[in-house]
Every structure is written in C-alpha cells, then in structure tokens.
Design a protein around this motif. Structure first.
Motif, PDB file in Angstrom:
ATOM      1  N   GLU A  20       0.828  -1.199   0.000  1.00  0.00           N
ATOM      2  CA  GLU A  20       0.000   0.000   0.000  1.00  0.00           C
ATOM      3  C   GLU A  20       0.872   1.262   0.000  1.00  0.00           C
ATOM      4  N   GLN A  21       1.894   1.265   0.859  1.00  0.00           N
ATOM      5  CA  GLN A  21       2.803   2.423   0.915  1.00  0.00           C
ATOM      6  C   GLN A  21       3.520   2.614  -0.429  1.00  0.00           C
ATOM      7  N   THR A  22       3.921   1.501  -1.007  1.00  0.00           N
ATOM      8  CA  THR A  22       4.616   1.569  -2.293  1.00  0.00           C
ATOM      9  C   THR A  22       3.700   2.159  -3.363  1.00  0.00           C
ATOM     10  N   MET A  23       2.440   1.706  -3.353  1.00  0.00           N
ATOM     11  CA  MET A  23       1.493   2.201  -4.361  1.00  0.00           C
ATOM     12  C   MET A  23       1.225   3.694  -4.161  1.00  0.00           C
ATOM     13  N   GLN A  24       1.160   4.122  -2.897  1.00  0.00           N
ATOM     14  CA  GLN A  24       0.981   5.559  -2.635  1.00  0.00           C
ATOM     15  C   GLN A  24       2.143   6.356  -3.207  1.00  0.00           C
ATOM     16  N   HIS A  25       3.346   5.833  -2.982  1.00  0.00           N
ATOM     17  CA  HIS A  25       4.547   6.469  -3.508  1.00  0.00           C
ATOM     18  C   HIS A  25       4.483   6.504  -5.038  1.00  0.00           C
ATOM     19  N   PHE A  26       4.046   5.388  -5.598  1.00  0.00           N
ATOM     20  CA  PHE A  26       3.929   5.294  -7.051  1.00  0.00           C
ATOM     21  C   PHE A  26       2.968   6.358  -7.575  1.00  0.00           C
ATOM     22  N   ARG A  27       1.816   6.512  -6.898  1.00  0.00           N
ATOM     23  CA  ARG A  27       0.823   7.498  -7.351  1.00  0.00           C
ATOM     24  C   ARG A  27       1.388   8.907  -7.270  1.00  0.00           C
ATOM     25  N   LYS A  28       2.283   9.110  -6.310  1.00  0.00           N
ATOM     26  CA  LYS A  28       2.847  10.445  -6.107  1.00  0.00           C
ATOM     27  C   LYS A  28       3.864  10.798  -7.201  1.00  0.00           C
ATOM     28  N   ILE A  29       4.770   9.880  -7.496  1.00  0.00           N
ATOM     29  CA  ILE A  29       5.862  10.243  -8.418  1.00  0.00           C
ATOM     30  C   ILE A  29       5.807   9.542  -9.771  1.00  0.00           C
ATOM     31  N   GLY A  30       4.813   8.640  -9.919  1.00  0.00           N
ATOM     32  CA  GLY A  30       4.746   7.842 -11.157  1.00  0.00           C
ATOM     33  C   GLY A  30       4.660   8.669 -12.432  1.00  0.00           C
ATOM     34  N   HIS A  31       3.981   9.830 -12.334  1.00  0.00           N
ATOM     35  CA  HIS A  31       3.794  10.660 -13.518  1.00  0.00           C
ATOM     36  C   HIS A  31       5.104  11.077 -14.160  1.00  0.00           C
ATOM     37  N   ASP A  32       6.086  11.402 -13.339  1.00  0.00           N
ATOM     38  CA  ASP A  32       7.354  11.902 -13.873  1.00  0.00           C
ATOM     39  C   ASP A  32       8.353  10.789 -14.157  1.00  0.00           C
ATOM     40  N   ALA A  33       8.015   9.571 -13.761  1.00  0.00           N
ATOM     41  CA  ALA A  33       8.989   8.491 -13.927  1.00  0.00           C
ATOM     42  C   ALA A  33       8.982   7.985 -15.356  1.00  0.00           C
ATOM     43  N   GLU A  34      10.125   7.470 -15.796  1.00  0.00           N
ATOM     44  CA  GLU A  34      10.234   6.966 -17.154  1.00  0.00           C
ATOM     45  C   GLU A  34      10.098   5.444 -17.142  1.00  0.00           C
ATOM     46  N   ILE A  35      10.665   4.838 -16.108  1.00  0.00           N
ATOM     47  CA  ILE A  35      10.631   3.377 -16.014  1.00  0.00           C
ATOM     48  C   ILE A  35       9.615   2.998 -14.959  1.00  0.00           C
ATOM     49  N   THR A  36       8.492   2.432 -15.403  1.00  0.00           N
ATOM     50  CA  THR A  36       7.377   2.264 -14.469  1.00  0.00           C
ATOM     51  C   THR A  36       6.826   0.846 -14.437  1.00  0.00           C
ATOM     52  N   SER A  37       7.413  -0.070 -15.201  1.00  0.00           N
ATOM     53  CA  SER A  37       6.906  -1.431 -15.151  1.00  0.00           C
ATOM     54  C   SER A  37       7.487  -2.188 -13.966  1.00  0.00           C
ATOM     55  N   TYR A  38       8.555  -1.622 -13.388  1.00  0.00           N
ATOM     56  CA  TYR A  38       9.178  -2.253 -12.229  1.00  0.00           C
ATOM     57  C   TYR A  38       9.392  -1.228 -11.138  1.00  0.00           C
ATOM     58  N   VAL A  39       9.348  -1.691  -9.902  1.00  0.00           N
ATOM     59  CA  VAL A  39       9.720  -0.847  -8.767  1.00  0.00           C
ATOM     60  C   VAL A  39      10.944  -1.509  -8.148  1.00  0.00           C
ATOM     61  N   LEU A  57      23.730  -9.075 -21.513  1.00  0.00           N
ATOM     62  CA  LEU A  57      22.963  -9.605 -20.381  1.00  0.00           C
ATOM     63  C   LEU A  57      21.467  -9.439 -20.610  1.00  0.00           C
ATOM     64  N   LEU A  58      21.093  -8.234 -21.013  1.00  0.00           N
ATOM     65  CA  LEU A  58      19.682  -7.921 -21.243  1.00  0.00           C
ATOM     66  C   LEU A  58      19.099  -8.858 -22.289  1.00  0.00           C
ATOM     67  N   SER A  59      19.882  -9.074 -23.361  1.00  0.00           N
ATOM     68  CA  SER A  59      19.380  -9.890 -24.453  1.00  0.00           C
ATOM     69  C   SER A  59      19.336 -11.364 -24.040  1.00  0.00           C
ATOM     70  N   ARG A  60      20.326 -11.822 -23.270  1.00  0.00           N
ATOM     71  CA  ARG A  60      20.351 -13.226 -22.878  1.00  0.00           C
ATOM     72  C   ARG A  60      19.192 -13.564 -21.941  1.00  0.00           C
ATOM     73  N   TYR A  61      18.935 -12.687 -20.956  1.00  0.00           N
ATOM     74  CA  TYR A  61      17.927 -13.002 -19.946  1.00  0.00           C
ATOM     75  C   TYR A  61      16.563 -12.382 -20.252  1.00  0.00           C
ATOM     76  N   ASP A  62      16.394 -11.851 -21.460  1.00  0.00           N
ATOM     77  CA  ASP A  62      15.091 -11.312 -21.871  1.00  0.00           C
ATOM     78  C   ASP A  62      14.532 -10.277 -20.898  1.00  0.00           C
ATOM     79  N   LEU A  63      15.354  -9.285 -20.535  1.00  0.00           N
ATOM     80  CA  LEU A  63      14.915  -8.262 -19.590  1.00  0.00           C
ATOM     81  C   LEU A  63      14.403  -7.038 -20.350  1.00  0.00           C
ATOM     82  N   VAL A  64      13.682  -6.163 -19.662  1.00  0.00           N
ATOM     83  CA  VAL A  64      13.270  -4.914 -20.303  1.00  0.00           C
ATOM     84  C   VAL A  64      13.866  -3.702 -19.601  1.00  0.00           C
ATOM     85  N   ALA A  65      14.550  -3.925 -18.487  1.00  0.00           N
ATOM     86  CA  ALA A  65      15.230  -2.829 -17.802  1.00  0.00           C
ATOM     87  C   ALA A  65      16.342  -3.434 -16.961  1.00  0.00           C
TER      88      ALA A  65
END
Lengths: 445, 445
Positions: A147-166, A216-224
């Motif tokens: 819940e705290q994390t989601m509140q934080h997300f709602r607060k700063i998520g707008h300006d963040a560029e990478i948002t699929s992961y916390v 590394l990114l390509s081997r392990y199929d990561l997005v960030a």
C-alpha cells in the motif's frame, strides 16, 4: 506522414492552436526528424508554442548541440520546463556534450536533488552502463508495505520513465531487489514488499561496458537493467530501448570493421567526407603495405614466371578464391564471438570444423579449377599445379581465418580487426608462395 | 554459476526437496543450457520434479525437438501443466516444428479457446510478425471503466506474459488503442478507459516481415508491438525480447552475407559441416566463375605481359587495393541501408560522397604506389602506370560499390548480396582491363 512544407507553413501562420493540434497528430520521433530540417527561427518558434512535455519528447531524438541551441535561445521559464521534462540520461548526455560553463548554467534550472543525480550520471565515461542509466525510476524501501509503495507510485509515477518495475532498496540505498508493477497489483495491499521482492535481480556495475550490459539484457530477456555503484547502491536504471540502440551500434561497428575500415562515429550522412577518408585510409595503407609484399614475392619468382607465363593467368583466380574462403570464415566467426556463441576454449573444435569444411569446398573448387585450366588450353601439368594449389590455399585460408579471430578475442583485442580485406591480403602474399612452390616442384623448374 | 556435475548428482540423489531448492537458485536461461547437456533420463527426472511454472520457463529456451521429447515422455498431468504455463508463441513454434499428428495430440491438453488462439498463431508463416506474437496479453473492452479493467487484470494477470500494457478492443475485437499499467494506476477508478486510451497506437499486420516490425519497435522505442489481422482485429502482441532476437539475427545474417556466404539457419556449432559447406560453396563457385574471367583477360594481354614481365608484380597489389576500397564502401552502405540511414533517393548524394572520398584515398595511395614501384627498381614509366591505375581503380571501385547496393535495395533485393568477396571479384577482372589499357597507352605497346 508529416510533411515538412506543411509544418513550415503552419509555423509561419502563427495560429498557435492550429499548430499544436497539427503537431499532436504525429509521433515525437517523426517530429524530431522534421525539426532537424527547419531553420533556426522556425525551430525556436515551434518549440516555444508546443507544450513542454511534447517538446521534451522531441528533444530526446535530437543531437546534443541542437538540444542546447534550442534550450539556450528559449525564454528561461520554457527552458526550465522542457529541461525538467526530459529524461535524465538525455540531459546528462547533453551536458557532457556542451561547454562546461554552459552546462553549469543549464543545470541550475533543475531542482537540487535531481541536479545531484544528473551530475552523478555525468561522471560515467561514454560506452559504460552508467552513461546509459536514467534516474527517472521508482524505488521503494524494503520496509514498506504494498500500500505504501502504491501511494509512492501514485505520487511520483507521472514523472517516472521506467514504471513497469519498482526497485527495492535498503537504508543506504543499496539494491535489494525488484518487484513488477503486475505483482504489486496482484498482491494484498497490507503485505510487506520484502515478502514478494525478487532478490536475485540481474544488475550491472556502472563501469561495465555497454555491450556487456546489452548482452545480459538480451540473454535473460529483460526490459530494464538496474545499475549500481561500487557500494552496490542503486544509481539508475537502463531502459531496453537504449540497449537496443547499443545492440544496433555494435553490429554497425562490427560490419564496418569487417569491411576493413575503422567504425564511423556518426551516421553515414552525418560523417563528413574527411571523416570517411580518415576512417578508411588507415587500413587501406596498412593493407597496401602488406599487399606490396606480393610484389616482392613475384619478383622473386620472376624467372619461373617468364619461363611459364601461363602461370600468371591463374594468380588472381587462386588468391581471390583464398581471400573469399577466408572472408567467409572470418565473418562467421567474428559474429559468433560477438554474440557469445563461440569462445576461445572452442578453438580446436573450430579448427576441426573449418578444416573439414575447407576440405569439402577445396575439393569442389579444385576440380573446377583443373577444368578451367584445361579450358584455357594450358599444359596438363599446369592444370595439376592450379588444382593442387587451389586445395592448399583454401585449407590455408580456412585455418588462418579460424584461429586469428579466436586468438585476438583471447588477447582481449577486438576480433573484428581481422576483416575481410585483412585476411584477403594475408592470403594473397602467402598464397603466391604456395602457388610458386607447388609449381616449381611439379613443373621441375 | 550452475555446475553440470553438481546438478547431475542432485538428480541422482533423488532427494526432491534438495533438488528443487538447488535449481531455484538459478535462472531459467542458465538451467536450460544445463538441461541440454543432460542425458535423456536425467532430463525427464529433473523436469518431473521441478514445479511446472519453472519447467515452462526452462522450456522456452530449449529447441522445439527437445521440448517435444520432454513433454511426450512425461506423465500426462505434468505435460498438461507445463504446456499450459508455456508462452503461446513458444508453444505455436514447437507445434509447427513437430509432426502434425504429434501436434494434434499435444494441442488437446490445452483448453478449447486457448487452443484456438494458438492454432491461429500457427497459421502465420515463419519470419512474419504474426509468428512472433503471443496471445498471453491483457485486453480490455473500450466500454469498461478503469475499475472493471483492474478487476479483469487481477483475474487473469497471473497467467499473462505481457502486463505493462493493456490493449483496448472494440466489440469485434478490433484494436482501439493501448493503456499503460501506469496510467491505469494513476487514473481515478470510475473513469471510462476510453477517456485515457492512446488511440494512435503503433501496430503491425500479422503478415509484416519480422525485420520491419523490429525496425518500428527500435525507431519508436517501444517495448511491445500489437499484431492485427486483415480486419484490424487484435490477434497477439510481440514482446520486445523476441524483437531483440530478430535484430540480432538480422545483423548476423547481414554479416554472413557480407562475408560472401549464405546465412546459416542455426548457430555456428549447431550447423553441421555439411550445412557450412552448402552455405559457402554456392557463392564460392559463383565468384570462382566470375574470377575465372581474369584468366581470360590476362591471356588476352599475354603479349604485353611477356614483353614487360614487371607489370605482373603489381597485379595483386592493384586489384587488392581496389577490392579493399570496394569492401569498405559496400559494408558501410549495406549497413546504412539496413538501419534506414540511406535510401535509394539519396543515390546522387552517396555517389558524390564516395567519389570525393575515393579521390582523397586514391591520391594518397597512388603516391605510395609510385614510390613502391620505384623501390622495386622498375622503369619510371611503369611506376607512372601503377600510380595512375591505382587512382583509377580506387575511383572505379568506389563508384561501383556505391551504386550496386542502392540499386539492389530499390529492386527490393537484399543489398547484402553485394558482399566484400563479390565486389572484390568484380573489381579484379575490370581492374585488370584498366591496368593493361593504361599500360598499353603509356608504355606504347
């Protein structure tokens, strides 16, 4: 598609609303290509009218010099807005590309703590993982609940560029793990985030070479890919699109190197003729010097040549075939080394594979070479010389082209230095020696 | 790092719990590399004990034949569990790689509507966007509210593979737009999703070539690409990792082609010697046939050659330099065409750039060639012939290498066919004619 002339006339018209609704029809990438073609006054007029968030997105695709010129010439409030909307990695790259004094002035438009983060990004040398990182990610403390994390997300998520992961960090900012946005949504809000965190996250040190990070990114199929400093503190995250650019650039460089020139630092049309000249002439001269050796070899066999002038007919054919074989092998192996399919420890496997293949291609071509000699109406013995030489040169080229890239890789040098032209030149001189030695034996000269 | 021997002994021990906690220390990619090295009995024992979700992740990195062998030999319930956990694009690829009869049997383990979707994926030919798509994405109806969408997300999110975006579709399944998970979280739950949907989403038709799709993804910095059928209905989504693989494969193919062989269909070590032979011999023979023409040229000038045997000393040097120049230009341009930096309409710009560069490199090398002739102690006139020929051949090679890739690109053929060996061979024969024509004029033969 966006039309340059239409955009120009919209800018001329000075109808702000109509201009804004026009540009909003297109994507930032396409708008950026157009902005590059506008003249200075048009660029400024456009960027002044277009809302700052879209401006910032367009800026991301422009060259640092142009970014700076636009920001420098706009009103201070607009400059500040755009600068604060831009990704931190793009801002850091621009700051590094412009004069120090100009950079300090622009940095002052940023809030203090954000400025400090950008300044950290600016400390990482080009081509390292750190230089690609953005600070516009979302981090949660390991003691927080969902819940705290989601509140934080709602607060700063707008300006963040990478948002699929916390990213989850400890008290001192050290990286503890990662939670996907999906997991946050699917988990009961009262749960502590430490309960669902994935601890063995793949991360890279800021000093790692960018192509290693891309691998590394390509081997392990990561997005960030999170980036940490020497104390394991999270300092930024690399987004997949920046690593795709690295993958493309590395392939471009390898292709240019394999083609026997030094890699260009800019795109083809952005490289001046003088830059093209500089990147190419070095290898051309080195190869010329090496190739000049063939003259020495031929003069050495001048007597043999003048006795049997027909031997000269086959010189380009034989050394050409050797060069072609070598180029095939070298390009396959350099790429296999680059993508990690082949390692130095495989050297004997590689040699065996290439020699066996060389035996098969060599045998096929030798037969045809013999037939060709017969067609040219030269003595049977010369046909024999040509056939045997062909086989020998193909095997020789396969062997040399198999081991050199692997040895360079082992020595931590770039295997792509062994280019097609390099191996061709090497095989030319040595191939002639092979040819005349075989000729002398068989023709008893 | 995981140790093969350790894994083998853990499998031998038959202590299920210890084996599970051991494998859970490692990543699916690394486990997959190990599984390939195990013998058949060990593979089955491992996959039987490891929980299905991890098994499914490991399977994603295995070859279709091995995937099938494992699934075929496990108990039905386990097979069914693993199959249902695997990504739909991987399942579709496997089904296409195995016998039809075997595929039908395995497909029966899937629930009916999921099976129908996989069967749709199976209809798309290899190397198309459709063949890369997965059906494990989340779609929302355009009439839903954010709250309804989130409920749907909570229901099916666990099984979905692509979860950073929710795709919005109309009544008939037609793609209406996209909403990021971030936007869903940041928006008031009662809002209708149609209010926040991004309508001008970038999508591709299922029949689009995969490299075109990769180009779009890379240009617009996307992380997922929706795929639609001819009626614009959403049929799947391509994840960025699959398009990174495409980008890597395309670069590998271009490098192999530029090196003068047909591209391999498998990795280096997975390609048999016979496959290597087949991919290489075709171009070697074509080039040999073309190169054989040099013999005809040389025999034509036999008299000139026997009069001035010293002319032969410079043959490899001159045609070698021409080939090197051509290879440099061709590799730069083929890559620039592949990444979209250069188009056919730029042909005159390209020619001007290459000819100007050729004038500069040609002049530099001609001077040195003249000096080299002097060093070899041949007549001054021959030095002059060598110098002038050098300049002419460099210009000729630059010109040919500049236009051929662009013309092939225009004709929708693959410009990488104009490989280093190709241009070298072309310049060899024509270069000799240039050489002897200049010699005849200057030496008045």
């Amino acid at each position: 598609m966006i039309h340059l002339e239409e955009l120009k006339s919209k800018i001329m018209e000075s109808d702000e609303e109509s201009l804004i609704s026009y540009v909003e029809l297109f994507r930032p990438f396409d708008l950026a290509s157009c902005v590059e073609e506008l003249d200075k006054a048009e660029q400024l007029k456009l960027m002044k009218i277009v809302p700052a968030p879209l401006c910032a997105e367009i800026m991301e695709y422009l060259e640092p010099e142009l970014q700076y010129r636009i920001l420098y010439n706009l009103e201070e409030t607009i400059t500040s807005q755009i600068l604060n909307e831009m990704s931190s990695d793009v801002v850091a790259d621009m700051m590094l590309a412009i004069h120090r004094y100009q950079a300090v002035k622009l940095l002052n438009y940023l809030p203090e703590d954000y400025r400090a983060k950008v300044q950290t990004l600016m400390t990482f040398p080009e081509h390292t993982a750190g230089s690609l990182a953005t600070v516009d990610y979302i981090a949660a403390r390991s003691s927080w609940t969902i819940e705290q994390t989601m509140q934080h997300f709602r607060k700063i998520g707008h300006d963040a560029e990478i948002t699929s992961y916390v990213y989850v960090t400890g008290n001192k900012g050290e990286l503890r793990g990662v939670v996907s946005l999906k997991e946050l949504i699917l988990t009961e809000p009262n749960t502590e985030i430490s309960k669902i965190v994935t601890e063995d996250v793949i991360y890279v040190p800021a000093s790692m070479e960018q192509e290693k990070a891309a691998e590394l990114l390509s081997r392990y199929d990561l997005v960030a890919l999170p980036v940490v400093d020497e104390q394991n503190r999270l300092i930024g995250v690399i987004n997949v699109d920046d690593l795709i650019d690295v993958i493309q650039e590395e392939a471009t460089e390898d292709i240019q190197k394999l083609g026997g020139s030094q890699p260009l630092t800019a795109t083809y049309f952005k490289s001046s003729v003088f830059q093209l000249y500089r990147k190419r002439i070095i290898w051309l001269l080195v190869l010329f010097a090496a190739e000049a050796y063939t003259g020495t070899v031929l003069r050495h066999y001048e007597e043999t040549l003048s006795e049997v002038i027909a031997l000269s007919f086959f010189i380009p054919l034989l050394i050409g075939t050797g060069g072609n074989t070598g180029t095939q092998t070298v390009s396959t192996l350099v790429r296999a080394l680059a993508v990690g399919e082949v390692q130095f420890r495989d050297i004997f496997k590689v040699i065996r594979k290439e020699i066996t293949t060389g035996l098969m291609t060599g045998a096929s071509i030798s037969l045809i070479a013999y037939a060709r000699a017969w067609m040219l109406g030269v003595e049977t013995n010369i046909g024999l010389v040509v056939g045997i030489t062909c086989m020998t040169i193909v095997l020789w080229a396969s062997f040399v082209a198999a081991i050199l890239p692997l040895i360079l890789h082992k020595l931590k040098a770039d295997p792509a230095v062994i280019s097609g032209p390099f191996i061709t030149t090497l095989v030319d001189g040595t191939g002639l020696i092979i040819y005349f030695s075989i000729a002398k034996i068989i023709l008893q000269l």
